[in-house]
Design an enzyme around this catalytic site. Structure first.
Site, PDB file in Angstrom:
ATOM      1  N   CYS A 241      43.304  40.337  23.471  1.00 17.43           N
ATOM      2  CA  CYS A 241      43.251  41.738  23.890  1.00 17.43           C
ATOM      3  C   CYS A 241      43.149  42.668  22.686  1.00 17.43           C
ATOM      4  CB  CYS A 241      44.486  42.088  24.714  1.00 17.43           C
ATOM      5  SG  CYS A 241      44.505  43.808  25.250  1.00 17.43           S
TER       6      CYS A 241
ATOM      7  N   THR B  32      33.395  44.349  45.532  1.00 14.79           N
ATOM      8  CA  THR B  32      32.384  43.308  45.313  1.00 14.79           C
ATOM      9  C   THR B  32      32.342  42.910  43.841  1.00 14.79           C
ATOM     10  OG1 THR B  32      31.076  44.371  47.062  1.00 14.79           O
ATOM     11  CG2 THR B  32      29.981  42.662  45.790  1.00 14.79           C
TER      12      THR B  32
ATOM     13  N   TYR C  45      37.752  58.013  42.112  1.00 12.68           N
ATOM     14  CA  TYR C  45      37.272  57.018  41.149  1.00 12.68           C
ATOM     15  C   TYR C  45      35.769  57.152  40.901  1.00 12.68           C
ATOM     16  CZ  TYR C  45      35.405  52.779  39.228  1.00 12.68           C
ATOM     17  OH  TYR C  45      34.690  51.908  38.441  1.00 12.68           O
TER      18      TYR C  45
ATOM     19  N   GLU D 275      28.285  51.974  41.083  1.00 18.60           N
ATOM     20  CA  GLU D 275      29.710  52.122  41.389  1.00 18.60           C
ATOM     21  C   GLU D 275      29.993  51.911  42.874  1.00 18.60           C
ATOM     22  OE1 GLU D 275      32.097  52.128  39.400  1.00 18.60           O
ATOM     23  OE2 GLU D 275      31.004  52.427  37.531  1.00 18.60           O
TER      24      GLU D 275
ATOM     25  N   ASP E 167      40.624  52.802  39.073  1.00 17.52           N
ATOM     26  CA  ASP E 167      40.547  51.838  40.171  1.00 17.52           C
ATOM     27  C   ASP E 167      41.637  50.788  39.965  1.00 17.52           C
ATOM     28  OD1 ASP E 167      39.624  50.314  38.061  1.00 17.52           O
ATOM     29  OD2 ASP E 167      37.775  49.664  39.052  1.00 17.52           O
TER      30      ASP E 167
ATOM     31  N   LEU F 204      25.848  42.443  51.352  1.00 14.89           N
ATOM     32  CA  LEU F 204      26.882  43.041  50.501  1.00 14.89           C
ATOM     33  C   LEU F 204      28.127  43.433  51.291  1.00 14.89           C
ATOM     34  CD1 LEU F 204      25.205  45.416  47.864  1.00 14.89           C
ATOM     35  CD2 LEU F 204      26.680  43.462  47.429  1.00 14.89           C
ATOM     36  N   GLY F 205      27.944  43.679  52.590  1.00 16.70           N
ATOM     37  CA  GLY F 205      29.085  44.057  53.416  1.00 16.70           C
ATOM     38  C   GLY F 205      29.522  45.492  53.211  1.00 16.70           C
TER      39      GLY F 205
END
Length: 371
Positions: A212, A53, A130, A47, A148, A90-91
């Protein structure tokens, strides 16, 4: 808070909605490595990685990270240089520093067991509502909302909620909606199904409504306004800064690098010396002067690399002009250290500086620049 944003909540058939959503997820869920078990530590790592990302980007990082730090205790005991190197590319590096600080607290204060109490888990560094909801529902089966951007988008359409999802105050409304509809029997699949639905079907633009599984419950689809939702105000545009960086070699062919401060942007990562410069002209001269002033290093900046490199943050963009140069040998280069090109692999660099070194290496091989 008024009841108006949730005026359609009472019209949802709760059990049918849960059944349609969870059945779809059971059959259609992607095979992702963090779904192979419900280990709270692995759920937590995934998570944190998935913040800001894409899933496809995260998968190889997650696999390597768990191979290197297979347990909470392994991560808690690791050297920060190791974890930054494992996270390299990954930053948003504060994520992994906060993660390590939090797992150390879990080791020291909770006997190495990730707490399953909402109040306790919410006190851990870097664990917001979250992440807490995701861990509690997925790993521990507790009916806690995990809201989120994906989930807010899905529920804005299902319930036709016309609130700006970019405003922090809106989150409470969506948490209330999820709490009202979440499956008590299988909150893990319910929350993961909402995330999956937002990622695969109920996408930001051109949602695939005909595919959906909960289309029959969706007020936006019924009203034909699915493309108008969610409401999301635009962020301010990022400010641009002009930067200049120097890839400096000494006469032994070693490269000079610098460690960033322990706080602020890209904290504790390594980089080539770089400075903010004026927007036009004299960039080479400004860089030369800054190297003398800050590091006491007299350099011959031979050549500018043709490419300009960018580093994009949420609020700022660095445009980086790069020069290759040489310095005289010294016992000390101030805060710079000299390492061989091979040793550079041991150090964690921001993506922009990884790209700089890759380009310089390529030009060295071609003989376009010389150390």
């Amino acid at each position: 808070m008024t009841d108006e944003p949730l005026k359609n909540l009472h019209s949802i058939d709760r059990e049918a909605f849960q059944e349609d959503l969870i059945s779809w997820f059971t059959n259609e869920q992607r095979d992702l490595p963090w779904r192979k078990d419900q280990d709270p530590y692995k759920v937590w790592v995934s998570e944190i990685m998935l913040q800001q990302t894409r899933v496809d980007t995260v998968i190889p990082y997650f696999n390597r990270f768990i191979a290197k730090f297979p347990t909470l205790d392994a991560l808690a005991s690791a050297d920060e240089e190791e974890i930054l190197k494992a996270w390299e590319g990954l930053g948003y590096y504060s994520r992994v520093r906060n993660l390590q600080a939090a797992v150390r607290e879990v080791r020291d204060s909770y006997g190495g067991i990730v707490p399953d109490d909402p109040k306790e888990i919410a006190t851990l560094k870097g664990v917001g509502p979250y992440t807490a909801g995701a861990i509690l529902s997925i790993a521990y089966g507790k009916p806690e909302p995990a809201v989120d951007g994906n989930v807010m988008r899905v529920f804005s359409r299902i319930l036709s909620i016309w609130l700006d999802i970019a405003k922090p105050s809106s989150r409470k409304v969506f948490e209330e909606a999820v709490r009202a509809l979440i499956s008590e029997e299988n909150p893990s699949y319910f929350n993961q199904a909402l995330m999956e639905l937002g990622a695969l079907i109920c996408t930001p633009t051109s949602p695939s409504c005909l595919l959906c599984p909960v289309r029959e419950h969706c007020h936006a689809f019924e009203e034909g306004v699915q493309s108008e939702l969610p409401i999301k105000s635009k962020k301010k545009s990022a400010r641009k800064l002009n930067m200049a960086a120097a890839v400096l070699f000494n006469t032994d062919g070693k490269v000079l690098i610098h460690k960033r401060p322990g706080t602020g942007l890209l904290a504790n990562l390594w980089e080539f010396p770089n400075f903010e410069v004026g927007s036009t002209g004299r960039i080479r001269e400004q860089l030369h002067e800054s190297l003398i002033e800050v590091y006491g290093v007299e350099s011959a900046l031979k050549r500018e690399i043709a490419s300009t490199f960018q580093h994009i943050f949420s609020h700022i963009i660095w445009d980086i002009d790069v020069f290759v140069g040489v310095v005289e040998d010294h016992e000390s280069y101030g805060d710079l250290i000299a390492v061989t090109p091979e040793e550079l692999e041991k150090y964690a660099f921001p993506v922009s500086h990884q790209k700089i070194w890759k380009e310089v290496s390529l030009q060295l091989e071609k003989g376009q620049v010389r150390p």
